[in-house]
Design an enzyme around this catalytic site. Sequence first.
Site, PDB file in Angstrom:
ATOM      1  CG  ASN A  99       1.139  -0.051   0.981  1.00 54.21           C
ATOM      2  OD1 ASN A  99       1.483  -1.270   0.911  1.00 54.21           O
ATOM      3  ND2 ASN A  99       1.786   0.741   0.027  1.00 54.21           N
ATOM      4  CG  LEU A 336       1.055  -0.963  -8.062  1.00 58.63           C
ATOM      5  CD1 LEU A 336       2.515  -1.385  -7.250  1.00 58.63           C
ATOM      6  CD2 LEU A 336       0.613  -2.436  -8.686  1.00 58.63           C
ATOM      7  CG  HIS A 337      -5.754   0.648  -7.125  1.00 54.32           C
ATOM      8  ND1 HIS A 337      -5.290  -0.241  -8.015  1.00 54.32           N
ATOM      9  CD2 HIS A 337      -6.539   1.596  -7.792  1.00 54.32           C
ATOM     10  CE1 HIS A 337      -5.787  -0.172  -9.311  1.00 54.32           C
ATOM     11  NE2 HIS A 337      -6.431   1.184  -9.078  1.00 54.32           N
ATOM     12  CB  CYS A 338      -2.292   2.804  -1.395  1.00 53.89           C
ATOM     13  SG  CYS A 338      -2.019   4.449  -1.838  1.00 53.89           S
ATOM     14  CB  ALA A 339      -3.874  -2.344  -2.008  1.00 51.58           C
TER      15      ALA A 339
END
Length: 378
Positions: A99, A336-339
């Site tokens: 992100n 989601l690991h910012c992704a």
Amino acid sequence: MSAYLDNAATSWPKPETVYQAMDHFMREVGATPGRGGHRREEEAARIADETRAALAELFHAPDSQGVAFTMNATQAINMALKGLLKPGDHVITSSIEHNAMWRPLKALERRGVAVTAVPCARDGALNPAEVEAAIRPSTRLIAMLHASNVLGTILPVAEVGALARRRGILFLVDAAQTAGAYPIDMQAMNIDLLAFPGHKGLFGPHGTGGLVVRPGLTLETWIEGGSGTESAPETMPEALPLRLEAGTQNAAGIAGLLAGVRFVLEQGVERIRQHEMELTALLIEALRGTPGLTILSPDDPAQRTAVVSVTVAGYVPEQLADVLDQVFDIATRAGLHCAPQAHRTAGTLENGALRFSPGYFNTADEIHETAAAFLSIL
Ligand SMILES: Cc1ncc(COP(=O)(O)O)c(C=O)c1O
């Protein structure tokens, strides 16, 4: 037992010299680079300049004065994108971005910048020919991560850099997952702008990072304010790094970052990578074949970093991470690991995945114990 396996978020622990450098700076130096004109200020400025020089050496940057400090990789990416792109410009990126790249690109898209995300394969592999095929007359920039924080996949930045140079297009690389952990040569890879965090593979503290800008490239400023010197004009200085460093910097953090980068230079990126990849191989070996378990990373170790993300049929990744943390004191990261783009590409957008990310200070014993603990809860 306990193990910290969340180094892809922030590395921990740090080399002893990092703690010492920050303690020394806070107690004995104290001043802000560029603000003061006394000996303490000179010492702070020397530390900042040595940090730029060490980073330039590590990344094979053409000029250490092109290293501008930021709080993290996100600020560096925003600084580059917003400093370069104008309505009507076209930018090419990948389908597995964090992100930190994706959200500023989406914000720019709402302001009239055209964005193409070249699709990666399910394991993150990117075909440079597809990047080339996406080029338009208005393409000003190719901007992509060096390695995925979800899949570990390393993108072919040298090939993409070569084609960007051939076609006269600028190239920005997000080195959040590779700085300090995988060799980076800005000149050989034709990278014009390199965004890096200080707090991951470079072993610096939180609140450190930067953007390395190729000499001759002028960015619009994204933030204006005091620059310490050249105070009379109403505009920011033209010269780097002052142009991009408005306001008081995280000088104690930079002192810690210098110790971290020196540690990386002393150990050598190849040695760090070799240890991390040995741990990664051990973990994959222990987990492979477990019923219901899927490993998202590419099979070929040469194509990935020390990130092992998994899904297990019938389990929610967050629950697995909670049990690992609370029962075994093993730190991982789930979700989601910012992704979300990377998870969409991998087909794991709904529930995300559980990520193990070993670092240089982890041991083979910790990996064996982690694998045993994890398998015991399935
Ligand atoms: C690929 C990637 N890009 C960007 C970032 C953002 O880094 P920072 O937290 O330093 O802003 C991260 C952090 O996890 C990342 O993994």
